[in-house]
Design an enzyme around this catalytic site. Structure first.
Site, short mmCIF file in Angstrom:
data_model
loop_
_atom_site.label_atom_id
_atom_site.label_comp_id
_atom_site.label_asym_id
_atom_site.label_seq_id
_atom_site.Cartn_x
_atom_site.Cartn_y
_atom_site.Cartn_z
N HIS A 17 0.88 -1.29 -0.06
CA HIS A 17 0.00 0.10 0.05
C HIS A 17 0.92 1.21 0.01
O HIS A 17 0.49 2.27 -0.55
CB HIS A 17 -0.88 0.01 1.21
CG HIS A 17 -1.81 -0.99 1.11
ND1 HIS A 17 -3.35 -0.69 1.17
CD2 HIS A 17 -1.79 -2.49 1.07
CE1 HIS A 17 -4.12 -1.77 1.01
NE2 HIS A 17 -3.20 -2.86 1.01
N ASP A 136 -5.52 6.12 1.96
CA ASP A 136 -5.60 4.78 1.37
C ASP A 136 -7.20 4.38 1.60
O ASP A 136 -8.00 4.59 2.67
CB ASP A 136 -4.76 3.76 2.23
CG ASP A 136 -4.82 2.36 1.61
OD1 ASP A 136 -5.96 1.70 1.43
OD2 ASP A 136 -3.67 1.85 1.64
#
Ligand code: UDP
Length: 477
Positions: A17, A136
């Site tokens: 990520h 995110d």
């Protein structure tokens, strides 16, 4: 003179990520925005390099007094010498590794929310306060913080559009799971998906309901986000991107990999700069330099996947029996699973095993002929962007869907079959390696992989689809 808009970017502290989020942050800075990236304490303790384009600040994620994460094999302190303040009471956590992980995640959201709010408020009186929070998509609660603080919010999806759509349909309860060997009907997709082509948490609902909820919650408030950004590119997922763009205002901005591997416009952008592991860079390069063009298989299962011991044995002997040279990444936490009788004297000349490498540097080395991969989304994008054919060995989560696309949509790889125990046998692994490295399909797979390499470069280059979307995003701030 008005200063350039200041955006705040927050990453989830997982390697897969962090990498794309940081790359996107660098792109925005390259295009003139002022960018601050929040690295929570799990990451900042492992900071290997600071990045010149993006300012990096640390806030607590409550993990300071927890034992190290199993995947974290680096104990470096932040290079900038900064101290991370803990806003959590110090508490000994007893129990299994699983209990400790649960505790880590239980602390994460409250600690990060508090740190984020304090950071935003501290900057309110500065000459250039934050205007936008890019977060995110797995942290949807960040949108509430952004809006409460009068910032706009952009959700950044680190998975493909098709996987996002399948999770959205799961969240909305509209995904019809196939029964008795039928296929999933995703109207926007011409390639039929069978049950095991879906993300594993969807087809194997009993295995991890908490994770499925965590993942599908990405869609709990996504319609309220001011922007939806996807780390993919139009030519890669044409049908799904077009369909999604008709429903929501999405922007494809990928592949978010260092510019040196695509358009080369961002000077000095050669590698991912936040690494939770230490790469054995020189060892890999020196070893690859001794090998002939296209002769090596690069094997990696990313930063999280844990192979069963039996699978590790089959893989070890599949690689060994193939007689092909290989560079295998085995994280320190996985090493003990290697069979004891595996490394012969003859094999030592033909293989290199290290705990971590600079994957982009390896994939771009001319000695590498194929990538045996777990098909994490970043690894998939990297294989496509660097034109490397794949032997797909998906383990879980979205990797199964990525593998389906690698084989049947982009046609740049083959997939290792598993037996009734979900194990890929050594014979099948060997056959797949030979098919990609030496077989009839070799040329076709390589040509298709190289085609996507060109598409990826074009998407990021001036005037390309992702480049245009990034520019539009910036002008809309
Ligand atoms: N990676 C790396 N060195 C390695 C193995 C992986 O730099 O030895 C990087 C890889 O380039 C990718 C990321 O780690 O960017 C892994 O992300 P991915 O989505 O492929 O898999 P995950 O780790 O999330 O399962």
């Amino acid at each position: 003179m008005a200063s350039n808009p200041h955006v705040l970017v927050i990453a989830n502290p997982l390697q897969g990520h962090l990498n794309p989020v940081l790359q996107f942050a660098k792109r925005l800075a390259f295009k003139g925005l002022m960018v601050t990236l929040v690295a929570t304490s799990t990451i900042s303790k492992s900071l290997i390099t600071e990045n010149g384009l993006v300012k990096i600040v640390s806030i607590s994620d409550g993990s300071e007094d927890l034992p190290k994460q199993p995947l974290d094999n680096d104990t470096k302190e932040p290079l900038d010498g900064s101290q991370v303040e803990s806003n959590q009471p110090s508490k000994e956590v007893h129990g299994s590794a699983e209990d400790k992980e649960k505790e880590r995640w239980a602390r994460f959201q409250p600690a990060v929310s508090q740190g984020l709010i304090e950071l935003i408020e501290r900057h309110k009186d500065s000459c250039n306060p934050f205007r936008v929070l890019i977060y995110d998509s797995m942290m949807p609660w960040c949108l509430d913080i952004a809006h409460q603080q009068s910032l706009k919010g952009a959700s950044f999806f680190t998975q493909s559009c098709i996987v996002s759509l399948l999770y959205f349909q799961t969240y909305a309860g509209t995904l019809q799971l196939p029964t008795n060997g039928s296929v999933v009907s995703v109207p926007q997709l011409s390639v039929p998906l069978q049950l095991h082509d879906l993300p594993s948490f969807i087809y194997d609902t009993g295995s991890n309901p908490a994770i499925l909820k965590y993942i599908s919650d990405q869609f709990s408030n996504f319609k309220e986000a001011d922007w939806l950004l996807f780390n993919t590119f139009d030519k890669l997922e044409n049908e799904v991107v077009n369909w999604m763009a008709e429903q929501w205002s999405i922007k494809t901005i990928g592949p978010a990999i260092p510019s040196m591997y695509t358009d080369k416009r961002v000077t000095g952008d050669k590698d991912y700069d936040l690494n939770l592991f230490t790469a054995d860079q020189d060892t890999c390069k020196n070893w690859l330099d001794t090998k002939t063009k296209g002769s090596v298989v690069y094997v990696s299962f990313g930063s999280i996947a844990n192979l069963k011991e039996e699978q590790m044995t089959e893989l070890a002997f599949g690689l060994s029996n193939s007689n092909i040279a290989f560079l295998w990444i085995i994280r320190a936490s996985e090493e003990a699973k290697l069979p004891v009788n595996f490394m012969s004297e003859a094999l030592k000349n033909r293989c290199l095993i290290v705990n971590w490498c600079s994957q982009l540097q390896v994939l771009s080395h001319e000695a590498v002929g194929c990538f045996m991969s777990h098909c994490g989304w970043n690894s998939t994008l990297e294989a496509l962007s660097l034109g490397v054919p794949v032997v797909a060995m998906p383990q879980w989560t979205d990797q199964t869907t990525n593998a389906k696309f690698i084989v049947d949509v982009w046609k740049m790889g083959v997939r290792v079959k598993v037996n009734e125990k979900e194990i890929a046998t050594r014979e099948h692994i060997e056959a797949c390696l030979k098919e990609v490295m030496e077989g009839e399909k070799r040329n076709e797979l390589k040509i298709n992989a190289l085609k996507f390499k060109e598409f990826a470069k074009a998407a990021m280059d001036e005037g390309g689809s992702s480049d245009n979307n990034i520019s539009k995003f910036i002008s809309s701030i």
